[in-house]
Design a protein around this motif. Structure first.
Motif, short mmCIF file in Angstrom:
data_model
loop_
_atom_site.label_atom_id
_atom_site.label_comp_id
_atom_site.label_asym_id
_atom_site.label_seq_id
_atom_site.Cartn_x
_atom_site.Cartn_y
_atom_site.Cartn_z
N LEU A 95 0.82 -1.21 0.00
CA LEU A 95 0.00 0.00 0.00
C LEU A 95 0.85 1.27 0.00
N VAL A 96 2.00 1.25 0.67
CA VAL A 96 2.89 2.41 0.60
C VAL A 96 3.70 2.39 -0.69
N LEU A 97 4.02 1.19 -1.16
CA LEU A 97 4.85 1.09 -2.36
C LEU A 97 4.09 1.48 -3.62
N CYS A 98 2.81 1.16 -3.70
CA CYS A 98 2.09 1.43 -4.94
C CYS A 98 2.04 2.93 -5.22
N ASP A 99 1.77 3.73 -4.21
CA ASP A 99 1.76 5.18 -4.42
C ASP A 99 3.15 5.70 -4.72
N THR A 100 4.14 5.11 -4.11
CA THR A 100 5.53 5.56 -4.35
C THR A 100 5.98 5.19 -5.76
N LEU A 101 5.53 4.06 -6.28
CA LEU A 101 5.83 3.70 -7.67
C LEU A 101 5.18 4.70 -8.63
N THR A 102 3.98 5.11 -8.34
CA THR A 102 3.34 6.14 -9.17
C THR A 102 4.13 7.44 -9.12
N TYR A 103 4.58 7.81 -7.92
CA TYR A 103 5.39 9.03 -7.77
C TYR A 103 6.68 8.93 -8.59
N ALA A 104 7.23 7.73 -8.74
CA ALA A 104 8.48 7.55 -9.47
C ALA A 104 8.36 7.92 -10.94
N GLU A 105 7.15 7.93 -11.50
CA GLU A 105 6.97 8.24 -12.92
C GLU A 105 7.52 9.61 -13.28
N ARG A 106 7.46 10.56 -12.33
CA ARG A 106 7.87 11.93 -12.64
C ARG A 106 9.36 12.05 -12.96
N PRO A 118 -4.48 -17.32 -0.01
CA PRO A 118 -3.32 -18.03 0.57
C PRO A 118 -2.33 -18.57 -0.44
N LYS A 119 -2.71 -18.71 -1.70
CA LYS A 119 -1.82 -19.29 -2.69
C LYS A 119 -0.94 -18.24 -3.36
N ALA A 120 0.35 -18.59 -3.55
CA ALA A 120 1.28 -17.75 -4.33
C ALA A 120 1.35 -16.32 -3.80
N GLY A 121 1.52 -16.18 -2.49
CA GLY A 121 1.47 -14.86 -1.87
C GLY A 121 2.53 -13.89 -2.37
N THR A 122 3.73 -14.39 -2.61
CA THR A 122 4.79 -13.50 -3.11
C THR A 122 4.46 -13.01 -4.51
N ILE A 123 3.91 -13.89 -5.32
CA ILE A 123 3.59 -13.54 -6.70
C ILE A 123 2.43 -12.57 -6.77
N THR A 124 1.37 -12.81 -6.00
CA THR A 124 0.22 -11.91 -6.06
C THR A 124 0.55 -10.53 -5.48
N ALA A 125 1.48 -10.48 -4.51
CA ALA A 125 1.94 -9.18 -4.01
C ALA A 125 2.63 -8.40 -5.12
N ALA A 126 3.46 -9.10 -5.90
CA ALA A 126 4.13 -8.44 -7.02
C ALA A 126 3.14 -8.09 -8.12
N CYS A 127 2.11 -8.93 -8.31
CA CYS A 127 1.06 -8.61 -9.27
C CYS A 127 0.38 -7.29 -8.90
N PHE A 128 0.12 -7.13 -7.60
CA PHE A 128 -0.47 -5.87 -7.13
C PHE A 128 0.41 -4.69 -7.52
N LEU A 129 1.71 -4.79 -7.23
CA LEU A 129 2.63 -3.68 -7.53
C LEU A 129 2.74 -3.43 -9.02
N SER A 130 2.64 -4.50 -9.81
CA SER A 130 2.80 -4.34 -11.27
C SER A 130 1.73 -3.44 -11.85
N ARG A 131 0.56 -3.35 -11.20
CA ARG A 131 -0.52 -2.48 -11.70
C ARG A 131 -0.13 -1.00 -11.65
N PHE A 132 0.92 -0.71 -10.87
CA PHE A 132 1.35 0.68 -10.69
C PHE A 132 2.72 0.94 -11.31
N ALA A 133 3.19 -0.01 -12.11
CA ALA A 133 4.54 0.09 -12.69
C ALA A 133 4.52 -0.10 -14.20
#
Length: 496
Positions: free
Chosen positions: A352-363, A438-453
């Motif tokens: 939740l903190v990383l997704c907004d920070t990834l959006t900020y990185a676009e600038r 519960p399945k593939a927790g590391t992957i789905t966390a990265a999937c979440f971040l990918s929406r903002f990258a």
């Protein structure tokens, strides 16, 4: 500890302790042979008596050998075969374990005749110095009785004149990287009542004061609201400690040159929030800011080496606590990108903190963005504590990071980021849920971040298993992945 490089024959050196390697079956490398010959065969005689078998990590200390200027000679076993990185580190640790218990103020290491798989003299020197620095590190600033200082103050790497330049280069890089690792470890090991989001911002500002080509801005919660960082702000709502976005901008390259961007998760304490964690080992949740600490450590290394690149560091810092103001499971927040998130579990706060920070990185119009986070316990289950998880949207960037990890002996392993996993994040009420089951927790966390990258080349390092060692007397931050990140940046300069 001071680390030096000297071109000399080991048998001619005046030192408190000279260290040479001995293989099994009485095998002596070229350097050990020269020392043996100068001592009238004293090493060979000790081996014939069976005093040392030469197995990996064994050691034998010899005193008063005639024909040498060294007061004592430490023989360290290297085994039979060409060594792996791990085996070489074990040999170096064995030697240092003996050296730090001796009374001599200096030591000379003549170990460049030890073969290490896939490493030239530069790589061996880096591995040796970084291993020694790991043994030197101590964190005792909160103990009333400090550790006794070592008598050993100086270690010299003995090399041939033809190899001296490469060993000197390795020493320069190793000093910077180990300084960055030490800073990262110090920050991680600090108690959470000291190392707060505000404190991390102050550390970045102090670094900027010491370096003209580094600027730092610290954005407070008011600025985060202006930026529309509703997801970031949701994490810190339950804490008395206000969140901070720390923006570090190093201009070592050309004006207008696109920067590399490092994004670090800086949750200075993670209770889990309303979705509170079990009490056992919760003290280790002070290490949830090790991603941000590794960005600071990498900046320390880059600044010491004065690398000719442009580099941006974004530290997403907050404290995740339960209270009447805390975010609840079921809350929906709006991110800086405009996407909405249904928060099903407040303990999935790092994304939740990383997704907004990834959006900020676009600038910054970055060449590449790498985020570093102690993100998921699932990564520890999948890869253990030896290897960091790696995912991303660009195959070239992934390969560059994998190669850097091998070169730095700070390895990562790629996990898949297939579209099928994205479906686990579907929400009936918002654009995306913050957990995928519960399945593939590391992957789905990265999937979440990918929406903002989607606007840049991006990679995600999950260091939940590698950033610190759990439990017991050995508990503490490791300084990883500073070696990997720094090596990645060094490689970009060599390939430019």
């Amino acid at each position: 500890m001071e680390f030096l490089v000297k071109s000399a024959r080991p048998e001619t050196l005046k030192t408190a302790t000279l260290v040479v390697a001995v293989g099994e079956d009485r095998q002596l490398g070229s350097l050990a042979q020269a020392v043996d010959a100068a001592s009238g065969g004293a090493i060979g005689a000790a081996l014939k008596r069976g005093d040392l078998a030469g197995k990996l990590g064994q050691s034998l200390l010899l005193h008063g050998l005639s024909g040498l200027k060294a007061e004592r000679v430490l023989l360290v076993g290297r085994g039979k075969e060409t060594l792996s990185d791990r085996q070489f580190r074990k040999m170096a640790a064995s030697a240092f374990g003996t050296l730090k218990g001796l009374g001599g103020g200096d030591a000379a290491l003549a170990l460049f005749d030890v073969p290490v798989k896939n490493r030239d003299v530069y790589g061996v020197a880096r591995l040796l110095l970084e291993s020694l620095a790991d043994g030197v590190y101590q964190f005792d600033q909160y103990k009333s009785k400090k550790a006794e200082p070592y008598a050993l103050k100086k270690i010299t790497l003995v090399t041939a004149k033809t190899e001296q330049a490469e060993v000197e280069r390795a020493a320069t890089h190793a000093r910077a990287i180990t300084a960055g690792m030490a800073l990262t470890r110090d920050l991680g090991n600090l108690p959470p009542n000291v190392c707060t989001p505000t404190y991390l911002g102050e550390q970045a500002q102090a670094m900027a004061k010491a370096h003209d080509n580094l600027t730092v801005e610290v954005h407070d919660d008011k600025k985060l609201r202006e930026l529309g960082m509703g997801s970031f702000l949701a994490v810190g709502r339950g804490s008395e400690e206000p969140p901070r976005l720390v923006v570090m901008n190093y201009q070592g390259g050309g004006k207008g040159e696109q920067p590399y961007v490092l994004v670090g998760k800086g949750i200075t304490f993670d209770s889990g929030g309303i979705s509170i964690k079990p009490g056992l080992s919760m003290d280790e949740m002070k290490y949830d800011m090790c991603g941000a600490a590794s960005v600071l450590g990498t900046f320390r290394a880059v600044l010491e080496m004065r690398l000719p690149i442009n580099l941006v560091g974004l530290l997403a810092c907050a404290e995740n606590m339960p209270s009447g103001h805390a975010t609840r499971p079921g809350d929906i927040v709006t991110t800086m990108s405009g996407q909405t998130v249904e928060i099903l579990n407040t303990d999935a706060e790092g994304r939740l903190v990383l997704c907004d920070t990834l959006t900020y990185a676009e600038r910054f119009k970055p060449r590449a963005v790498i985020d570093i986070a102690t993100l998921t316990g699932a990564c520890l289950v999948a890869l253990g504590s030896h290897t960091s998880g790696l995912l991303g949207n660009d195959d070239t960037l992934i390969r560059q990071l994998l190669d850097a990890g091998v070169a730095a002996d700070d390895r990562a392993w790629q996990l898949p980021l297939f579209d099928e996993y994205q479906e686990q994040l579907d929400s009936p009420f918002a654009d995306i849920a913050n957990i995928g089951g519960p399945k593939a927790g590391t992957i789905t966390a990265a999937c979440f971040l990918s929406r903002f990258a989607k606007q840049f080349q991006w990679a995600h390092l999950d260091v939940a298993g590698t950033a610190w060692v759990s439990g017991g007397k050995e508990k503490g931050a490791t300084g990883r992945p500073v070696p990997l990140l720094t090596q990645y940046l060094l490689d970009r300069l060599q390939q430019a």
